[in-house]
Design a protein around this motif. Structure first.
Motif, PDB file in Angstrom:
ATOM      1  N   ARG A  42     -27.485  38.219 -67.111  1.00 35.98           N
ATOM      2  CA  ARG A  42     -26.859  38.953 -66.013  1.00 35.98           C
ATOM      3  C   ARG A  42     -26.853  38.143 -64.719  1.00 35.98           C
ATOM      4  N   ARG A  43     -27.824  37.239 -64.554  1.00 40.75           N
ATOM      5  CA  ARG A  43     -27.944  36.477 -63.302  1.00 40.75           C
ATOM      6  C   ARG A  43     -27.147  35.173 -63.400  1.00 40.75           C
ATOM      7  N   LEU A  44     -25.916  35.217 -62.926  1.00 36.52           N
ATOM      8  CA  LEU A  44     -25.016  34.080 -63.066  1.00 36.52           C
ATOM      9  C   LEU A  44     -25.491  32.868 -62.272  1.00 36.52           C
ATOM     10  N   ASP A  45     -26.164  33.078 -61.141  1.00 35.99           N
ATOM     11  CA  ASP A  45     -26.654  31.941 -60.358  1.00 35.99           C
ATOM     12  C   ASP A  45     -27.662  31.118 -61.137  1.00 35.99           C
ATOM     13  N   ARG A  46     -28.537  31.793 -61.880  1.00 30.68           N
ATOM     14  CA  ARG A  46     -29.508  31.089 -62.725  1.00 30.68           C
ATOM     15  C   ARG A  46     -28.793  30.311 -63.829  1.00 30.68           C
ATOM     16  N   LEU A  47     -27.759  30.903 -64.386  1.00 27.41           N
ATOM     17  CA  LEU A  47     -27.023  30.240 -65.460  1.00 27.41           C
ATOM     18  C   LEU A  47     -26.317  28.990 -64.958  1.00 27.41           C
ATOM     19  N   THR A  48     -25.757  29.065 -63.770  1.00 31.83           N
ATOM     20  CA  THR A  48     -25.069  27.907 -63.193  1.00 31.83           C
ATOM     21  C   THR A  48     -26.030  26.737 -63.027  1.00 31.83           C
ATOM     22  N   SER A  49     -27.229  27.032 -62.585  1.00 36.40           N
ATOM     23  CA  SER A  49     -28.256  25.991 -62.437  1.00 36.40           C
ATOM     24  C   SER A  49     -28.628  25.399 -63.793  1.00 36.40           C
ATOM     25  N   LEU A  50     -28.733  26.250 -64.805  1.00 31.36           N
ATOM     26  CA  LEU A  50     -29.064  25.781 -66.154  1.00 31.36           C
ATOM     27  C   LEU A  50     -27.958  24.890 -66.712  1.00 31.36           C
ATOM     28  N   VAL A  51     -26.707  25.291 -66.517  1.00 28.83           N
ATOM     29  CA  VAL A  51     -25.579  24.464 -66.968  1.00 28.83           C
ATOM     30  C   VAL A  51     -25.629  23.099 -66.286  1.00 28.83           C
ATOM     31  N   ASP A  52     -25.946  23.070 -65.011  1.00 30.95           N
ATOM     32  CA  ASP A  52     -26.061  21.796 -64.286  1.00 30.95           C
ATOM     33  C   ASP A  52     -27.149  20.921 -64.902  1.00 30.95           C
ATOM     34  N   ASP A  53     -28.284  21.534 -65.250  1.00 30.57           N
ATOM     35  CA  ASP A  53     -29.389  20.782 -65.861  1.00 30.57           C
ATOM     36  C   ASP A  53     -28.963  20.194 -67.203  1.00 30.57           C
ATOM     37  N   ILE A  54     -28.295  21.002 -68.020  1.00 23.91           N
ATOM     38  CA  ILE A  54     -27.876  20.538 -69.344  1.00 23.91           C
ATOM     39  C   ILE A  54     -26.829  19.437 -69.214  1.00 23.91           C
ATOM     40  N   THR A  55     -25.906  19.595 -68.300  1.00 20.04           N
ATOM     41  CA  THR A  55     -24.875  18.580 -68.084  1.00 20.04           C
ATOM     42  C   THR A  55     -25.489  17.270 -67.612  1.00 20.04           C
ATOM     43  N   THR A  56     -26.467  17.368 -66.733  1.00 20.94           N
ATOM     44  CA  THR A  56     -27.150  16.176 -66.213  1.00 20.94           C
ATOM     45  C   THR A  56     -27.833  15.401 -67.337  1.00 20.94           C
TER      46      THR A  56
END
Length: 256
Positions: A42-56
């Motif tokens: 539900r917390r999209l801000d947390r997901l965006t940070s996680l996607v950034d980590d995985i992409t990095t």
């Protein structure tokens, strides 16, 4: 990944409860072993940070908001994830809540809060995945995160333990029904790991004393869940179906 027993390259994974704890960890692990990962919470801000980590770290991930208690939200998340990466053939089902109270103090609102997320939400996600895999005549793997409290119980955990015991039985039932469709369904049953859900308790004097009474006398490290989880999610566990696997430092053998 070359010579990787847990290789999930060319697989698409959907991870619920990915905003923290087990879900966030499993999303990174799946990406590290080659999967394209759809992260949901539900917390999209947390997901965006996680996607950034995985992409990095060189992986591929896509964030989709999902409320696991809402069938329409679940369907929409699967639709969006599939449009982005293709058929979802690995599901890591983690969304969960707790409301620790003595049974006599648990009211209907508290009971429904736990059951709606921990059981109904798990069921909705698993069924959405199963229907799509069966329609596509594709094999897949669903890993439902249960708990050692689904195998045993403890004081003040009547609703949580009941919900997780039901997740174990749901996993076994789906494994039995879907085995001939080449869909594996297993329950991962972690012992005590420090996550956002329980960190206040385990950082307290009472929590530390409780863990000292366990066989391992410590909580688990998230990396200690990696191999058991990947065995269930990947083809490394291709003949493992319908199990409830505790990862708990022998806690289920000791006092709860």
């Amino acid at each position: 990944m070359k010579n990787d027993i847990f290789d999930v390259s060319n697989r698409v994974a959907l991870v619920t409860g990915a905003s923290s704890g087990f879900g966030a960890h499993f999303a990174k692990v799946l990406a590290d072993h080659g999967a394209k990962v759809i992260v949901c919470a539900r917390r999209l801000d947390r997901l965006t940070s996680l996607v950034d980590d995985i992409t990095t770290m060189g992986g591929k991930a896509f964030a989709v908001p999902m409320d696991v208690t809402d069938a329409t939200s679940v369907k929409n998340a699967f639709d969006e994830g599939s449009k982005q990466f293709g058929l979802i053939d690995i599901v890591s089902n983690n969304a969960g809540v707790a409301d620790s109270k003595m049974a006599i103090a648990t009211d209907e609102t508290s009971w429904d809060f736990v059951m709606d997320t921990n059981l109904k939400g798990m069921w909705l996600v698993a069924m959405e995945a199963g229907r799509r895999l069966i329609a596509a005549k594709a094999k897949g793997s669903i890993v439902n995160t249960a708990s050692i409290l689904g195998l045993r119980t403890a004081i003040s955990q009547s609703s949580y333990a009941t919900s997780k015991a039901a997740v174990v039985q749901l996993s076994k039932t789906l494994a039995l029904e879907w085995a001939r469709k080449h869909i594996r369904v297993n329950a991962l049953c972690p012992g005590y790991f420090v996550t956002e859900l329980n960190e206040d308790y385990f950082n307290s004097e009472k929590g530390r004393a409780y863990i000292q009474q366990s066989p391992a006398q410590r909580t688990g490290e998230l990396d200690e869940l990696t191999a058991p989880f990947m065995m269930l999610a990947s083809e490394a566990g291709s003949f493992v179906n319908g199990v409830a696997l505790p990862v708990d430092g022998a806690h289920t053998l000791g006092n709860m």
